[in-house]
Write an enzyme that holds these catalytic residues in place. Structure first.
Site, PDB file in Angstrom:
ATOM      1  N   ALA A  95      47.029  35.485  40.033  1.00 32.52           N
ATOM      2  CA  ALA A  95      45.764  35.867  39.420  1.00 32.52           C
ATOM      3  C   ALA A  95      44.633  35.976  40.434  1.00 32.52           C
ATOM      4  O   ALA A  95      43.710  36.768  40.256  1.00 32.52           O
ATOM      5  CB  ALA A  95      45.391  34.878  38.334  1.00 32.52           C
ATOM      6  N   THR A  96      44.681  35.203  41.491  1.00 31.19           N
ATOM      7  CA  THR A  96      43.626  35.326  42.501  1.00 31.19           C
ATOM      8  C   THR A  96      43.653  36.732  43.093  1.00 31.19           C
ATOM      9  O   THR A  96      42.617  37.389  43.223  1.00 31.19           O
ATOM     10  CB  THR A  96      43.793  34.262  43.597  1.00 31.19           C
ATOM     11  OG1 THR A  96      43.587  32.982  43.004  1.00 31.19           O
ATOM     12  CG2 THR A  96      42.794  34.449  44.717  1.00 31.19           C
ATOM     13  N   ASN A 175      39.153  27.483  32.401  1.00 30.23           N
ATOM     14  CA  ASN A 175      40.190  26.577  32.895  1.00 30.23           C
ATOM     15  C   ASN A 175      39.796  25.104  32.841  1.00 30.23           C
ATOM     16  O   ASN A 175      40.648  24.232  32.842  1.00 30.23           O
ATOM     17  CB  ASN A 175      40.566  26.955  34.330  1.00 30.23           C
ATOM     18  CG  ASN A 175      39.348  27.080  35.219  1.00 30.23           C
ATOM     19  OD1 ASN A 175      38.381  27.753  34.879  1.00 30.23           O
ATOM     20  ND2 ASN A 175      39.378  26.427  36.360  1.00 30.23           N
ATOM     21  N   GLN A 203      44.239  31.698  31.628  1.00 25.26           N
ATOM     22  CA  GLN A 203      44.460  30.529  30.769  1.00 25.26           C
ATOM     23  C   GLN A 203      44.735  30.928  29.325  1.00 25.26           C
ATOM     24  O   GLN A 203      45.140  30.085  28.521  1.00 25.26           O
ATOM     25  CB  GLN A 203      43.229  29.598  30.814  1.00 25.26           C
ATOM     26  CG  GLN A 203      42.887  29.067  32.183  1.00 25.26           C
ATOM     27  CD  GLN A 203      43.866  28.002  32.682  1.00 25.26           C
ATOM     28  OE1 GLN A 203      44.682  27.465  31.920  1.00 25.26           O
ATOM     29  NE2 GLN A 203      43.807  27.689  33.970  1.00 25.26           N
ATOM     30  N   SER A 223      48.811  35.388  35.256  1.00 25.90           N
ATOM     31  CA  SER A 223      49.598  34.742  36.297  1.00 25.90           C
ATOM     32  C   SER A 223      50.838  34.084  35.707  1.00 25.90           C
ATOM     33  O   SER A 223      50.814  33.590  34.574  1.00 25.90           O
ATOM     34  CB  SER A 223      48.736  33.682  36.984  1.00 25.90           C
ATOM     35  OG  SER A 223      49.520  32.996  37.931  1.00 25.90           O
ATOM     36  N   GLY A 224      51.912  34.056  36.495  1.00 28.81           N
ATOM     37  CA  GLY A 224      53.178  33.514  36.026  1.00 28.81           C
ATOM     38  C   GLY A 224      53.185  32.006  35.835  1.00 28.81           C
ATOM     39  O   GLY A 224      53.698  31.500  34.836  1.00 28.81           O
ATOM     40  N   HIS A 225      52.595  31.290  36.798  1.00 28.71           N
ATOM     41  CA  HIS A 225      52.802  29.837  36.786  1.00 28.71           C
ATOM     42  C   HIS A 225      51.957  29.097  35.760  1.00 28.71           C
ATOM     43  O   HIS A 225      52.109  27.893  35.585  1.00 28.71           O
ATOM     44  CB  HIS A 225      52.593  29.250  38.187  1.00 28.71           C
ATOM     45  CG  HIS A 225      51.166  29.155  38.608  1.00 28.71           C
ATOM     46  ND1 HIS A 225      50.511  27.955  38.714  1.00 28.71           N
ATOM     47  CD2 HIS A 225      50.268  30.103  38.950  1.00 28.71           C
ATOM     48  CE1 HIS A 225      49.268  28.175  39.120  1.00 28.71           C
ATOM     49  NE2 HIS A 225      49.101  29.457  39.267  1.00 28.71           N
ATOM     50  N   THR A 264      56.561  45.357  48.930  1.00 26.92           N
ATOM     51  CA  THR A 264      57.844  45.257  48.240  1.00 26.92           C
ATOM     52  C   THR A 264      57.740  44.270  47.087  1.00 26.92           C
ATOM     53  O   THR A 264      57.192  43.179  47.250  1.00 26.92           O
ATOM     54  CB  THR A 264      58.924  44.780  49.228  1.00 26.92           C
ATOM     55  OG1 THR A 264      59.023  45.756  50.261  1.00 26.92           O
ATOM     56  CG2 THR A 264      60.272  44.618  48.551  1.00 26.92           C
ATOM     57  N   CYS A 350      34.936  13.827  43.441  1.00 26.17           N
ATOM     58  CA  CYS A 350      34.800  12.731  44.389  1.00 26.17           C
ATOM     59  C   CYS A 350      35.987  12.669  45.350  1.00 26.17           C
ATOM     60  O   CYS A 350      35.880  12.124  46.434  1.00 26.17           O
ATOM     61  CB  CYS A 350      34.677  11.421  43.638  1.00 26.17           C
ATOM     62  SG  CYS A 350      33.732  10.179  44.504  1.00 26.17           S
TER      63      CYS A 350
END
Lengths: 426, 138
Positions: A95-96, A175, A203, A223-225, A264, A350
């Site tokens: 996604a980035t 997110n 998300q 995104s896949g993950h 590819t 923190c």
């Protein structure tokens, strides 16, 4: 040392009673960060690491054809989940990259039409940093504020659009706080004004119904993950009709993916992403209901056991698995330290080098003190009721103990107004 | 973040947690930090007026594990020391003892400030002349 310990009588965290049935440690409850891969997805991928190894761009032999066929199947699986057509799906590394490609690609392609982009302050850094980079290149970016519940005000958006606006990029669901923006209305507004609408839906896809037609979305990142698929693979939906959106490629070399993204193809990853989308489409409704029930149950447990807790983000327009809670007068990182066999995230940064609290929570108007006290719980497909019970009981226990240690909690209990104290800023 | 065993031990078993009567003449209270910064320490000492020895110390801290450990250690160290001996404790002593990572040195500074602020408060209450630098603001 044992004398000293009995002296204070406070013990924050100790491995104690045997674990309840159905609970093994550590517990993963940080499903906004990433999700474990569904075993069914892995099964679908495995052949493509071995026997079917062809390059999907090899058009003149069976190895290439098999790979291409698998890729096209995945394209259809993804398209089906979001109401698109297979030809509108471009594969990326995640996604980035999708967000970068969308925003930079549109900015570059439509530069002659205008140089103004609108986004919001609570976007992911993949959008914010991309916009900041474009500002250096002469683009003008409006960062819309959000209201106290995390939603943008459509009137703000309406006012922000001018004749130089080429792109609006507003994320589908946040997110950190799980808030779902009024995407269909935003898209409608953009279409009325002739502005391209991109959404980072990382998300949302697979968690709640997303439909690029009903939602008036022109470009969408996923995104896949985040949906129980593999890491390192994502997709960009690019609308082909009404309007036809064009994107200037950011990576050159070979003209893959309709010329928008060379390289590819990651065939096993793509197969996994496709399988993950298909499973999500079949199970999303039931899973969302289950997660929401667990989430609400967890929230109720916290509210019953503890005072000075509150939820961040609008609960009506909210991802089912998200619970972002502030445990006021307890600092987030010290809370995480007491529950170190549970994976959740702290709104306090923190643990990072910056020590700055979350900009998303601050955008809701939360003071730094409360932002430092916030925890994000992310429930997912593999979390169980037994885990939710274990996690909430443990958090309640550690919060209670840390509050015995908290000068702020003691002062508030004594009726002291903390805002009236002259703190020594440092 | 990977903490040293000592930080973890102080976090899990904080020493001298509690509250002393801040209106008592022999008690000095130091409250340092700010909620917005994510850490607030309150360190209290009870001083024997005859000997100037710190006979008891209590703390409460809102903050990360390092902040809790730093203040817990500070109470251990000041107990049994005279005022002047306690003033000699520096943040670098705390950093060394707890093996704090660089990003957490701030917590040790806060603990040193808390000791000094508590002693400063006690001196003010008891009209003791300021002999050393106290209550460093920053």
């Amino acid at each position: 040392m044992s004398n000293e310990m009995s002296n204070s009588g406070v013990v924050i965290s100790e491995s104690s009673a045997p674990l309840p049935a159905g609970v093994t440690l550590p517990i993963y409850m940080d499903n906004h960060a990433t999700t474990p891969m569904d075993p069914r997805v892995l099964d679908a991928m495995l052949p493509y690491f071995g026997k079917v190894f062809g390059n999907a761009a090899s058009r003149n032999h069976v190895f290439g054809w098999e790979a291409e066929q698998a890729v096209e199947k995945a394209r259809e699986q993804i398209a089906k989940l979001i109401g698109a057509t297979a030809k509108e799906i471009i594969f990326t590394s995640g996604a980035t990259e999708s967000n970068n490609l969308a925003i930079k690609g549109i900015a570059e392609m439509y530069r002659e039409r205008g140089n103004h982009i609108i986004t919001q302050v609570t976007e992911h850094k993949a959008v914010l940093d991309t916009c900041k980079k474009l500002e250096k290149q002469g683009y003008r970016v409006t960062y819309l504020p959000v209201q106290a519940d995390g939603l943008i005000d459509l009137e703000d958006l309406k006012r922000a659009i001018d004749d130089k606006t080429i792109l609006v990029s507003i994320m589908y669901a946040n997110n950190e706080i799980g808030v779902i923006q009024p995407i269909a209305e935003i898209g409608k507004l953009c279409h009325e004004k002739g502005v391209i609408f991109h959404t980072d839906a990382v998300q949302a896809v697979g968690k709640i119904p997303v439909d690029v037609q009903k939602d008036n979305i022109d470009v969408l990142s996923l995104s896949g993950h985040k949906i129980y698929g593999p890491k390192g693979v994502g997709a960009l939906y690019v609308r082909r009709r009404n309007p036809r959106v064009q994107i200037s490629e950011q990576i050159n070399g070979g003209g893959h993916e309709r010329g928008m993204r060379s390289g590819t193809l990651n065939v096993p990853g793509i197969v996994g992403l496709g399988a993950a989308c298909e499973i999500a489409g079949q199970e999303m409704e039931a899973e969302a209901k289950r997660e929401k029930e667990l989430r609400d149950y967890m929230k109720a447990k916290f509210e019953k056991a503890l005072d000075y807790v509150h939820v961040n983000g609008n609960m009506e327009h909210h991802l089912p698995g998200n619970l972002n809670m502030s445990f006021v007068y307890v600092e987030g990182e010290s809370l995480l330290m007491g529950i170190n066999d549970i994976a959740v995230s702290s709104g306090s940064a923190c643990t990072s080098a910056t020590l700055e609290p979350s900009y998303v929570l601050k955008a809701l108007g939360l003071g730094d003190d409360v932002a430092h006290s916030s925890i994000r719980f992310g429930l997912g497909r593999f979390n169980t009721k037994a885990e939710v019970d274990y996690v909430s009981d443990k958090v309640i226990d550690v919060v209670s103990k840390l509050r015995e240690l908290s000068p702020l909690y003691e002062m508030v209990k004594e009726g002291i107004d903390l805002t009236k104290i002259e703190w020594a800023a440092h | 973040m990977a903490y040293s065993d000592k930080v973890v031990d102080h976090y899990n078993h904080p020493r001298n947690v509690g509250t002393l009567d801040k209106s008592a003449a022999e008690v000095g209270t130091g409250l340092v930090g700010a909620p917005e910064c994510g850490d607030v320490m309150r360190l209290q000492i009870r001083v024997n007026p005859e000997t100037n020895v710190i006979e008891d110390a209590k703390f409460k801290t809102f903050g990360c594990g390092s902040a809790i450990a730093s203040s817990s250690l500070a109470t251990e160290w000041v107990k049994g020391k005279t005022i002047d001996e306690a003033l000699a404790i520096t943040n670098t002593d705390i950093v060394k003892e707890l093996a704090l990572p660089p990003v957490k040195i701030h917590c040790s500074v806060l603990a040193e400030d808390a000791i000094r602020a508590a002693i400063g408060d006690w001196k003010k209450k008891n009209n003791v002349a300021e002999t050393a630098a106290v209550a460093v603001a920053h």
